[in-house]
Design an enzyme around this catalytic site. Structure first.
Site, PDB file in Angstrom:
ATOM      1  N   ARG A 188      26.904  62.764  46.607  1.00 51.45           N
ATOM      2  CA  ARG A 188      28.197  63.112  45.711  1.00 51.45           C
ATOM      3  C   ARG A 188      28.739  63.436  45.011  1.00 51.45           C
ATOM      4  O   ARG A 188      30.329  63.619  45.044  1.00 51.45           O
ATOM      5  CB  ARG A 188      28.276  63.664  47.444  1.00 51.45           C
ATOM      6  CG  ARG A 188      28.152  63.528  48.799  1.00 51.45           C
ATOM      7  CD  ARG A 188      28.449  64.925  49.682  1.00 51.45           C
ATOM      8  NE  ARG A 188      28.602  65.120  49.674  1.00 51.45           N
ATOM      9  CZ  ARG A 188      27.928  67.324  49.405  1.00 51.45           C
ATOM     10  NH1 ARG A 188      26.880  66.300  50.078  1.00 51.45           N
ATOM     11  NH2 ARG A 188      28.200  68.130  49.728  1.00 51.45           N
ATOM     12  N   LEU A 189      29.308  62.626  43.692  1.00 51.01           N
ATOM     13  CA  LEU A 189      30.194  62.967  42.370  1.00 51.01           C
ATOM     14  C   LEU A 189      29.728  63.558  41.587  1.00 51.01           C
ATOM     15  O   LEU A 189      29.571  63.339  40.930  1.00 51.01           O
ATOM     16  CB  LEU A 189      29.900  60.933  42.134  1.00 51.01           C
ATOM     17  CG  LEU A 189      30.374  59.641  43.167  1.00 51.01           C
ATOM     18  CD1 LEU A 189      30.453  58.930  42.605  1.00 51.01           C
ATOM     19  CD2 LEU A 189      32.543  59.822  43.364  1.00 51.01           C
TER      20      LEU A 189
END
Length: 211
Positions: A188-189
C-alpha cells in the site's frame, strides 16, 4: 498478481519521474487501458453538485481529450446537465482495475463549440440520435411503453432523412486545474503524483504525495 518486491525498490521505479505534461501521461494510460480493460476503458465517474450543495456522481464516457481538457456529452435538461450549467465545475475519476491505476481530475466546465457538438452527434448510431430526442433524461417516466412510443414517434418523424441535433443536447469540456495520477504499489505504498495549475492557460506544478 502484483510483484511483491521490497517497497523502496518499487518506489524508485515510478512512472512519473520524467513526466512534464499530465495530458501526455493520461493519453499513455488511456491507450494502455484500451488494451487491457474488458469494457469501456473510457468510462469515468463524473461528480457534480446540485443547487443545495449535495454532490451527485454517475458513470459517463469520455469522448475526447487533448490539452484543452476532457470532453463528454449529455442532455442539458437532465439533472447532470442542469448541475453542470449551474455550477460550472465538476470532477472526474477514472479507475482501470486491470492496470491498478486511477486518475482524478477537477476543474471548470464549458460547453464545446456548436461544430464539435454537431460533428460528434452525427457520428453516433442512428438509434442513439433518435434516443436523444425521445428521452426526457432524468425526468419521471410513467412506463417503458411511454418511452417506446416516443422512440417510434421520432423514428417516423425523421424517416430516413437527417436527424438534427437537439438544441438541449451537447458536450461539456472539463478544463482541469488539478490532475492526480495514482498507481498501485506493494504494501500500500502507492505512487501518487499531483499536477496543479491556477487556470487553463497557466503552467503546471507537480508534486509527489504520500500514499
Amino acid at each position: 498478481m502484483t510483484d511483491l518486491k521490497h517497497p523502496s525498490e518499487e518506489l524508485t521505479k515510478g512512472d512519473f519521474a520524467e513526466v512534464k505534461k499530465p495530458f501526455d501521461l493520461f493519453s499513455e494510460w488511456l491507450e494502455d487501458a484500451k488494451a487491457s480493460e474488458p469494457n469501456d476503458p473510457n468510462a469515468l465517474a463524473l461528480a457534480t453538485v446540485d443547487p443545495s450543495g449535495l454532490p451527485n456522481v454517475r458513470m459517463v464516457l469520455l469522448k475526447d481529450v487533448d490539452d484543452r481538457g476532457f470532453v463528454f456529452y449529455t442532455n442539458f435538461e437532465s439533472a447532470k446537465g442542469r448541475e453542470l450549467l449551474s455550477s460550472g465545475k465538476a470532477a472526474m475519476c477514472f479507475h482501470w482495475k486491470s492496470l491498478r491505476r486511477q486518475v482524478r481530475v477537477r476543474g471548470v466546465v464549458h460547453q464545446v463549440t456548436v461544430d464539435e457538438a454537431d460533428t460528434y452527434y452525427q457520428s453516433r448510431p442512428r438509434g442513439s440520435r433518435i434516443g436523444a430526442w425521445a428521452s426526457k433524461q432524468s425526468r419521471p417516466l410513467e412506463s417503458r411503453f411511454a418511452l417506446e412510443k416516443e422512440v417510434a414517434r421520432f423514428t417516423a418523424k425523421f424517416g430516413i432523412g437527417d436527424i438534427p441535433r437537439p438544441e438541449y443536447w451537447s458536450g461539456m469540456r472539463l478544463e482541469p486545474t488539478s490532475i492526480e495520477f495514482w498507481h498501485d504499489r506493494p504494501f500500500r505504498l502507492h505512487d501518487r503524483i499531483l499536477f496543479t495549475r491556477e487556470g487553463p492557460d497557466q503552467p503546471w506544478d507537480k508534486e509527489r504525495l504520500y500514499p
